[in-house]
Design an enzyme around this catalytic site. Sequence first.
Site, PDB file in Angstrom:
ATOM      1  N   TYR A 176       0.729  -1.096  -0.004  1.00  0.00           N
ATOM      2  CA  TYR A 176       0.131  -0.107  -0.155  1.00  0.00           C
ATOM      3  C   TYR A 176       0.925   1.262   0.190  1.00  0.00           C
ATOM      4  CZ  TYR A 176      -4.456   2.470   0.828  1.00  0.00           C
ATOM      5  OH  TYR A 176      -5.542   3.090   0.828  1.00  0.00           O
ATOM      6  N   LYS A 197      -3.471   8.298   3.601  1.00  0.00           N
ATOM      7  CA  LYS A 197      -4.680   7.764   4.166  1.00  0.00           C
ATOM      8  C   LYS A 197      -4.383   8.541   5.632  1.00  0.00           C
ATOM      9  CE  LYS A 197      -7.429   5.987   1.382  1.00  0.00           C
ATOM     10  NZ  LYS A 197      -8.569   6.588   0.575  1.00  0.00           N
TER      11      LYS A 197
HETATM   12  P1  NAD Z   1     -12.514   3.350  -7.661  1.00  0.00           P
HETATM   13  O1  NAD Z   1     -11.374   3.509  -8.145  1.00  0.00           O
HETATM   14  O2  NAD Z   1     -13.957   2.855  -8.193  1.00  0.00           O
HETATM   15  O3  NAD Z   1     -12.706   5.006  -7.358  1.00  0.00           O
HETATM   16  C1  NAD Z   1     -11.767   5.884  -7.118  1.00  0.00           C
HETATM   17  C2  NAD Z   1     -12.161   7.233  -7.594  1.00  0.00           C
HETATM   18  O4  NAD Z   1     -11.348   8.218  -7.378  1.00  0.00           O
HETATM   19  C3  NAD Z   1     -12.360   7.090  -8.999  1.00  0.00           C
HETATM   20  O5  NAD Z   1     -13.728   7.313  -9.315  1.00  0.00           O
HETATM   21  C4  NAD Z   1     -11.489   8.240  -9.624  1.00  0.00           C
HETATM   22  O6  NAD Z   1     -12.126   8.753 -10.671  1.00  0.00           O
HETATM   23  C5  NAD Z   1     -11.373   9.031  -8.483  1.00  0.00           C
HETATM   24  N1  NAD Z   1     -10.309   9.971  -8.766  1.00  0.00           N
HETATM   25  C6  NAD Z   1      -8.989   9.752  -8.757  1.00  0.00           C
HETATM   26  N2  NAD Z   1      -8.351  10.901  -9.097  1.00  0.00           N
HETATM   27  C7  NAD Z   1      -9.081  11.855  -9.191  1.00  0.00           C
HETATM   28  C8  NAD Z   1      -8.959  13.290  -9.252  1.00  0.00           C
HETATM   29  N3  NAD Z   1      -7.921  13.925  -9.511  1.00  0.00           N
HETATM   30  N4  NAD Z   1     -10.305  14.072  -9.194  1.00  0.00           N
HETATM   31  C9  NAD Z   1     -11.428  13.590  -8.918  1.00  0.00           C
HETATM   32  N5  NAD Z   1     -11.596  12.300  -8.715  1.00  0.00           N
HETATM   33  C10 NAD Z   1     -10.536  11.317  -8.809  1.00  0.00           C
HETATM   34  O7  NAD Z   1     -12.233   2.803  -6.176  1.00  0.00           O
HETATM   35  P2  NAD Z   1     -12.883   2.702  -4.664  1.00  0.00           P
HETATM   36  O8  NAD Z   1     -12.358   1.529  -4.295  1.00  0.00           O
HETATM   37  O9  NAD Z   1     -14.482   2.855  -4.744  1.00  0.00           O
HETATM   38  O10 NAD Z   1     -12.355   3.792  -3.871  1.00  0.00           O
HETATM   39  C11 NAD Z   1     -13.222   4.943  -3.376  1.00  0.00           C
HETATM   40  C12 NAD Z   1     -12.427   5.374  -2.032  1.00  0.00           C
HETATM   41  O11 NAD Z   1     -12.455   4.475  -1.297  1.00  0.00           O
HETATM   42  C13 NAD Z   1     -11.057   5.959  -2.156  1.00  0.00           C
HETATM   43  O12 NAD Z   1     -10.662   6.884  -1.265  1.00  0.00           O
HETATM   44  C14 NAD Z   1     -10.322   4.699  -1.784  1.00  0.00           C
HETATM   45  O13 NAD Z   1      -8.914   4.940  -1.247  1.00  0.00           O
HETATM   46  C15 NAD Z   1     -11.044   4.004  -0.680  1.00  0.00           C
HETATM   47  N6  NAD Z   1     -11.002   2.543  -0.131  1.00  0.00           N
HETATM   48  C16 NAD Z   1     -10.897   1.806  -1.179  1.00  0.00           C
HETATM   49  C17 NAD Z   1     -10.912   0.410  -0.421  1.00  0.00           C
HETATM   50  C18 NAD Z   1     -10.734  -0.815  -1.619  1.00  0.00           C
HETATM   51  O14 NAD Z   1     -10.261  -1.968  -1.036  1.00  0.00           O
HETATM   52  N7  NAD Z   1     -11.167  -0.674  -2.771  1.00  0.00           N
HETATM   53  C19 NAD Z   1     -10.505   0.077   0.658  1.00  0.00           C
HETATM   54  C20 NAD Z   1     -10.682   1.174   1.529  1.00  0.00           C
HETATM   55  C21 NAD Z   1     -10.979   2.559   1.337  1.00  0.00           C
END
Ligand code: NAD
Length: 255
Positions: free
Chosen positions: A154, A161
């Site tokens: 990570y 984060k």
């Molecule tokens: P995802 O890839 O579907 O979503 C990530 C989003 O970030 C995308 O829609 C992308 O367009 C957006 N993004 C990236 N750069 C950007 C910018 N400059 N301006 C605007 N938008 C931007 O993945 P996800 O897993 O749904 O992620 C959503 C959130 O959840 C993130 O903060 C991620 O870190 C967090 N998260 C994910 C997980 C996991 O395992 N997937 C676990 C814990 C937390």
Amino acid sequence: MSGILEGKRILITGVLMESSIAFHTAKLAQEQGAEIILTAWPRPTLTERVARKLPKPVKVLELDVSNPEHLAGLADKVREELPTLDGIVHSIGFAPQDALGGGFLDTPWESVATAMHVSAYSLKSLTTALLPLMQDGGSVVGLTFDAQFAWPQYDWMGPAKAALEATNRYLARYLGDRDIRCNLISAGPIGSMAAKSIPGFTELADTWNQRSPLKWDLGDPEPAGRGIVALLSDWFPKTTGEIIHVDGGLHAIGA
Ligand code: NAD
């Protein structure tokens, strides 16, 4: 029966694919009675296509959260669709490839800075950009991956984060007097686009198969979406600066 978001207006970032946590949040929010608006980056047309699978039609605005011009124009663009907002969902994370996957000791500052800007500072900039629409209080919800631990692969998303989690606490401190609550969902691993871009993500996810008290499904973003909707609702009226784990309980388990 009316939903727990009846009458609420909510802006949701981060719908990229059906696997996005934000997609499930948007779906649940509409099912629970909210009027929503989406923002998308880098391809609003892709988000529009995915958004057709939501229960109701929805407007998609272009927003690169690291672009000051996009942020400056955001409140006016939202106002053309919705006069006020009761909630904001920050579902955005990004780190360049050299900031992930095992090269922690060699990542250049420029890549770290991008990860911090897009993944942490943006919680503040998105929120302040939309404050003019939140005169009557509201709820801001973001997503973290438990930053108390140093996870394999990570890498710099970990410190990003940690910064996001601290930013959430400071937002709670500064916005409490406007009756704006700021909270995060700490989600377990979900096989979204963002997750798949982390080399060795399955190794990380395997920890959940071995240690999570509740059975964890990597393919199901809905539990995280439910947590977000709960925080957007009136059912956490005195909770702010909080991080709620939707991780199958793994955070509570030592070994
Ligand atoms: P995802 O890839 O579907 O979503 C990530 C989003 O970030 C995308 O829609 C992308 O367009 C957006 N993004 C990236 N750069 C950007 C910018 N400059 N301006 C605007 N938008 C931007 O993945 P996800 O897993 O749904 O992620 C959503 C959130 O959840 C993130 O903060 C991620 O870190 C967090 N998260 C994910 C997980 C996991 O395992 N997937 C676990 C814990 C937390």
